[in-house]
Write an enzyme that holds these catalytic residues in place. Structure first.
Site, PDB file in Angstrom:
ATOM      1  N   SER A   1      -9.817  -0.460   7.251  1.00  0.00           N
ATOM      2  CA  SER A   1      -9.241  -0.267   5.912  1.00  0.00           C
ATOM      3  C   SER A   1      -8.576  -1.488   5.304  1.00  0.00           C
ATOM      4  CB  SER A   1      -8.230   0.886   5.929  1.00  0.00           C
ATOM      5  OG  SER A   1      -8.903   2.111   5.922  1.00  0.00           O
TER       6      SER A   1
ATOM      7  N   SER B   1      -9.712   1.898   3.060  1.00  0.00           N
ATOM      8  CA  SER B   1      -8.902   2.706   2.181  1.00  0.00           C
ATOM      9  C   SER B   1      -7.861   1.910   1.389  1.00  0.00           C
ATOM     10  CB  SER B   1      -8.157   3.751   3.019  1.00  0.00           C
ATOM     11  OG  SER B   1      -7.230   3.113   3.889  1.00  0.00           O
TER      12      SER B   1
ATOM     13  N   LYS C   1       0.854  -1.199   0.000  1.00  0.00           N
ATOM     14  CA  LYS C   1       0.000   0.000   0.000  1.00  0.00           C
ATOM     15  C   LYS C   1       0.883   1.239   0.000  1.00  0.00           C
ATOM     16  CE  LYS C   1      -3.870   2.052   2.624  1.00  0.00           C
ATOM     17  NZ  LYS C   1      -4.694   1.956   3.855  1.00  0.00           N
TER      18      LYS C   1
END
Ligand SMILES: [Zn+2]
Lengths: 484, 481, 94
Positions: free
Chosen positions: A178, A154, A79
């Site tokens: 997330s 997210s 990420k």
């Protein structure tokens, strides 16, 4: 054979037996990326060159007869909120559009040292604020099961990368859901470990007391393998816990005899899509077959968790994001008169609306005259929620709920209604407030979209958590893949 | 109306640790810009602080030295405000749980004693340094500024006094005493010049006898004890004049301009910050057990007050001397070193340190350990006086050269031919000359005018340019008359 | 305790975010809705409840006073939007 479809443990055997090379494996993943990336858009940055360099190293090791660890030669995505030295790290934000870290986060370093092959940095809601990956300042990521829908957020890019076969596993970060929510919406496994288990050093902070790094994998075994190498005490993180590192794969067993599973009624009623609830209820029957005892329980203060979260997280964020000011790194608006102008305009242009909303919310909650009513009170509510969990865990080994109240929603559906978007995390947020570990495993489909089962463990109860998740996965036997 | 002033000091002291407060970077002073930084002290995204144990020890020791209560439970908070020398745009500091509270410093003002309360001591991180380009280096008028983060993150201790200080003199003595204590503890070099000790003063005035506080102003840029005292004196006068002219005092921050000898407005309260303090989630609380604090207490060396008492007891010094000699650690050390190599009266050493040496140090604005004169100089000089090689008067004459060049007194005396004339024959010859040249005065003496004797001694000294041994001159003159 | 446009403007200034009038109106409305929901906790009796700032109760995590390796000035200034003489440049402060 399509190598990109392999799990970590399957691939490891093939690598060790020299049935495949890390290079071939990497090629397969990158050709998959070539094929589907235009549709899902998981990646902000691809690191193909680095990846092939790493693959070569692993292959040399194998060729020379050196023993390799279970993660060596496994293509993985990270990420874009974790710093990797020399690789652009944007946090999905314009303010860090061209930012190149000079150091590597501990979590990424731990895995890179194990010989993973870094495919690239994945798309995300700006500074991890969001539940749909629509808040990325670059582009939205699409759900591989239905390209009109969001992948959740997210960590949407990390979830789709694994779900679409563009990485064998990936890293995400979870502040209020997330990792778990996008895992659920994309039909894969996603785990948030106990707060402090994985070092946060090098993870660009959203809400420091809630943030935790965790893996997205194709199955629970892969999750346990990854966790083995992700965790460990880090002297660079004051909140990092010291424990003897267990081998989590040893906890995997499908026998749940005597294991007590609680179902908090507050997480099975209001706001949960009835079809999702039904899918979860059906899934619970599987536990009965493996010898576990399932019973209802209650977390009475859960109703206040979302409110407390949307004060605490923005408050910490407002302070954490103050450093993005155009002085030392990142975007700076050109040609401003003075420092104040530079600050105001750089941050106004550099941040998107959701980030601004949360910064303002947090600033307000901490400001003179409001602190006690908002931040002070939210911290007390946090105590009440921890007590609720402690009480439930006196009786139960794990708690279960849906991961997300709905399946993947349409792109644009909730973007103009922040509160509706926040409600997507109603089941996952309480876990972050209490610092507990939790995992989402696929538990079937509703209207051709995956549903996730949320399993919550005790503090540092990762072994029990993984055992329950593994048993469920084995006995439930769900194995669908998106048709991309 | 008669007014009294109410003064409180906030003193920031950079701690003398090897590494910074929350990272492993060096705290060394005066290095090239941005050579002592890392992801933590640059506030790079993702970096995290880990607190320096030594800095915490230093603060607790400082607290113990001034009678503070040590908090058994303490925490770091974030103080949020934007400023370009602050990498994270928040400062890790302490709020409602500082390490030390409720201390005091006793001041000996010579004709009275007073106790200044210390509200709290807390630990925080220092900021970086701004260099203003254009506009004569001042922030106002500069075209742009450069930021150097070498100092960012150096451990900084803030000592906040109660508003117990009543005069600029007390303020100076309080600050000096704290400095002496902290240097004795070895927690800081407390250099006002390098900025490792910085003093801000809050000052207000009120009618004498009143117990209410007036509106206070905060004074900044007090770069020496002298400017602290002068700025306060100026500001108190300014406030008095303002009140007498019917103006109101505005709560504001004022800048002391040493060269213009005045304070001017820096900012008013309207721009007051809203610091939004909250517990730093990146740092966990501190909980100390009292046995650990006791062990720190045991490590505390002799402090200025104890030293002063010892000087009185052991060396028979008057309290006044002992007080001044222990005002700085360096002066006390100087005195003790001199005493250790001198068999004579310690008071003689004290006299020279507090007299001539202090005078020249003040004129040159030097600290005792910065001057060319060492304890060896003073002792050698005293020995020359004691064995009659020079007179006290000659000693005073050679002092400036010694101070300027660092030459030893014996060498100066020899070079300048200033040794005392102590040969009886030689002096007898001189006296003969004096008697011959001043027959009239001799006559007066013989007629009973005692004053004439002094004149004759003076003449003998004049002829020898003061080098004649005065006792011998007296003795031989009497004999000859 | 509804948030006003004036509050939003002030908070925007504290947080160094330039806001135009339309944004002020939009954020006032949106933050109002969120704060109304968040305000739910105000009614909860927390009289004797201690606050939690760390979910995992660690204490005394300190490091030894030891030197480590610093960044080179080149690395420190690598991402600087503007630099001069090995330092970061900022526009005039006042
Ligand atoms: Zn540093």
């Amino acid at each position: 054979m399509e190598l990109y479809k392999l799990t970590i443990h399957e691939a490891h055997e093939k690598l060790v037996s020299k049935e495949i090379s890390a290079r071939e494996f990497t090629e397969s993943v990158f050709s998959r990326i070539d094929k589907v990336e235009d549709k899902v858009r998981s990646y902000l940055t691809l690191t193909k060159e680095i990846a092939f360099g790493q693959a070569e190293k692993v292959d040399r090791k194998i060729a020379s007869g050196e023993k390799i660890g279970p993660l060596a030669g496994i293509p993985a995505a990270i990420k874009d909120v974790m710093c990797v030295e020399g690789v652009r790290t944007t946090c999905g934000s314009k303010i860090l559009e061209n930012y190149v870290p000079v150091y590597t986060s501990t979590a990424a370093k731990n895995l890179l040292n194990e010989g993973i092959i870094m495919t690239g940095k994945t798309n995300m809601d700006e500074f991890a604020m969001g539940s749909s990956t629509e808040n990325s300042r670059f582009f939205p990521t699409r759900n591989p099961w239905d390209l009109e829908r969001v992948p959740g957020g997210s960590s949407g890019g990390s979830a789709t990368a694994v779900a679409a076969g563009e990485a064998i596993f990936s890293l995400g970060s979870d502040t209020g859901g997330s990792i778990r929510q996008p895992a659920a919406l994309c039909g894969i496994v996603g785990m948030k470990p106990t707060y402090g288990l994985v070092s946060r050093y090098g993870l660009v902070a959203f809400a420091s007391s809630l943030d935790q790094i965790g893996p997205f994998t194709k199955d629970v075994r892969d999750c346990a393998i990854t966790l083995n190498y992700l965790i460990g005490h880090d002297p660079l993180d004051s909140t990092s816990v010291k424990i003897d590192k267990p081998d989590y794969t040893k906890a995997l067993s499908d026998d749940l005899k005597g294991v007590k599973i609680g179902v908090p009624r507050e997480l099975m009623v209001e706001g949960i899509d009835p079809k999702v609830r039904e899918a979860v209820e059906n899934a619970l029957e599987v536990f009965g077959k493996s010898g576990a005892i399932v019973a209802e329980t209650s977390l009475p203060n859960l109703d206040y968790a979302l409110s407390a979260y949307y004060i605490i997280a923005p408050a910490e964020a407002s302070s954490n994001l103050a450093r993005f000011d155009g002085v030392r790194y990142g975007y700076r608006v050109p040609g401003t008169e003075d420092l104040m102008d530079m600050y105001m305009l750089t941050r106004a242009e550099g941040f998107g609306d959701e980030v601004k909303r949360r910064i303002m919310l947090g600033t307000y909650a901490l400001s003179a005259g409001y602190y006690e009513a908002y931040y002070g009170q939210a911290q007390k509510v946090r105590t009440l929620i921890i007590r609720d969990f402690n009480r439930a865990f006196e009786e139960f080994d794990v708690l279960v709920s849906p991961t997300s109240p709905t399946t993947a929603f349409k792109i644009g559906e909730k973007i103009d209604d922040p509160l509706q978007m926040y409600l997507s995390d109603i089941c996952t947020i309480p876990v972050n407030l209490a610092g507990l570990p939790a995992i989402s495993v696929p538990c079937g489909m509703v209207d051709e979209l995956p549903v996730g089962l949320h399993i919550i463990g005790k503090t540092l109860g990762e072994e029990m958590l993984l055992k329950v998740a593994y048993s469920f996965e084995q006995n439930f036997g769900w194995n669908e893949k998106p048709a991309l | 109306m008669e007014y009294e002033s109410v003064i409180g000091l906030e003193i920031h002291v950079e701690l003398d640790t090897e590494s910074k407060m929350f990272c492993n970077c060096s705290t060394r002073f005066g290095e090239e810009p941005n050579t002592q930084t890392c992801p933590v002290c640059l506030g790079l995204p993702g970096s995290l602080p880990v607190a320096n144990e030594k800095a915490i020890e230093y603060v607790i020791k400082s607290g113990l030295a001034i009678g503070c209560d040590i908090s058994l439970y303490s925490q770091f908070h974030r103080k949020n405000y934007f400023y370009p020398d602050m990498p994270k745009n928040y400062q890790i500091s302490q709020y409602d749980l500082p390490l030390c509270i409720n201390g005091h410093v006793d001041l000996d003002m010579d004709d009275y004693e007073t106790r200044i309360g210390v509200t709290r001591i807390h630990l925080e991180e220092d900021t970086g340094k701004l260099i203003h380009v254009g506009g004569a280096g001042r922030i106002a008028g500069a075209e742009y500024s450069l930021v150097d983060f070498n100092r960012a993150g150096v451990p900084l201790m803030e000592i906040v006094s109660e508003p117990d200080i009543r005069t600029p003199e007390e303020a100076k003595v309080y600050a000096q005493k704290l400095r002496a204590i902290l240097i004795s503890l070895g927690v800081s070099d407390c250099s006002m010049e390098k900025g490792s000790m910085r003093v801000d003063a809050n000052v207000s005035i009120r009618p004498k006898g009143s117990t209410e506080f007036g509106v206070k102003t905060e004074l900044k840029n007090l770069n020496s004890f002298r400017s602290l005292q002068r700025a306060l004196t100026y500001e108190i006068e300014r406030q008095k004049k303002a009140l007498e002219e019917g103006e109101v005092i505005v709560q504001e921050t004022r800048h002391w301009d040493e060269s213009k000898n005045r304070t001017s407005i820096l900012r008013t309260k309207e721009y007051a910050h809203d610091y939004r303090y909250f517990p730093d989630p990146d740092l966990v609380p501190m909980q100390f057990d009292s046995s650990w604090i006791e062990s720190l207490k045991a490590e505390i060396p002799e402090l200025p007050d104890e030293r002063k008492q010892r000087f009185i007891r052991r060396f028979g010094l008057p309290a006044h001397d002992a007080n001044l000699l222990t005002a700085t650690k360096a002066m006390g050390d100087f005195f003790e070193e001199a005493v250790s190599i001198y068999a004579g009266d310690p008071k003689a050493i004290s006299n020279w340190i507090l007299g001539d040496l202090s005078y020249y140090l003040n004129t040159e604005n030097l600290e005792i350990d910065e001057s060319a004169i060492t304890p060896k100089h003073i002792v050698e000089m005293l020995k020359l006086i004691d064995n009659g090689t020079i007179s006290g008067k000659i000693a005073k004459e050679i002092f400036p050269e010694m101070f300027e060049t660092g030459k030893m007194p014996q060498a100066i005396v020899e070079e300048r031919g200033m040794t005392q004339i102590s040969g009886e024959d030689e002096i007898a010859k001189i006296i003969d000359t004096v008697l011959a040249e001043n027959a009239a005065v001799v006559q007066e003496y013989r007629e009973g005018k005692e004053r004439a004797f002094g004149f004759l001694v003076g003449q003998a000294m004049r002829l020898t340019k003061g080098r004649a041994n005065p006792q011998l001159v007296n003795k031989l003159l009497r004999e000859k008359l | 305790m509804a948030i006003s446009e004036k509050d939003v403007k002030h908070v925007g200034w504290l947080a160094r975010l330039a806001l135009n009038d339309a944004e002020i109106r939009k954020f006032t409305q949106q933050l109002g809705v969120i704060l109304e929901h968040a305000g739910k906790i105000a009614g909860l009796d927390t009289e004797n409840v201690p606050p939690t700032s760390h979910a995992i109760p660690l204490k005394n995590v300190l490091r030894e006073d030891k030197l480590g390796v610093c960044l080179t000035p080149e690395a420190a200034l690598l991402n600087a939007p503007e630099k001069e003489n090995q330092a970061f440049v900022v526009p005039k402060i006042v």
